[in-house]
Design a protein around this motif. Structure first.
Motif: not given
Length: 101
Positions: A50, A54, A59-60, A62
């Motif tokens: 990450i 964030l 968010e975003n 993996l």
């Protein structure tokens, strides 16, 4: 892949091994963590990445968890997704990196 004896012994004994790392990719700070644990007859490989900016909202992120029949396949998977040397993973003190599902 020439797996160190000690790493193979830890994993064969059912211990979770892994590592955590902070890195900079294209000017962005990234947090990575990965681990492997044997569960019955399979090896469970876990990878999480990450952007540090964030982390509070995740968010975003993996997050991957895969099962493999061989230790070599699990290590090759982690090496491919992380771009890191995976042969220096060690048992993590304090808490586990992931829970086997």
């Amino acid at each position: 892949m020439d797996i160190p004896v000690r790493l193979r012994e830890w994993i064969s004994a059912g211990r979770q091994v892994g590592k955590r790392r902070d890195l900079v990719r294209e000017g962005e700070a990234i947090y990575q963590t990965m681990g492997i644990q044997r569960s019955g007859d399979v090896f469970v490989a876990y990878y999480f990445e990450i952007p540090e900016a964030l982390m509070a909202v995740e968010e975003n992120a993996l997050e991957l968890m895969e099962r493999f029949e061989t230790l070599e396949a699990a290590l090759a998977f982690l090496e491919k997704v992380s771009g890191l040397d995976v042969l220096d993973m060690t048992p993590q003190k304090g808490h586990k990196i992931f829970r086997v599902r």
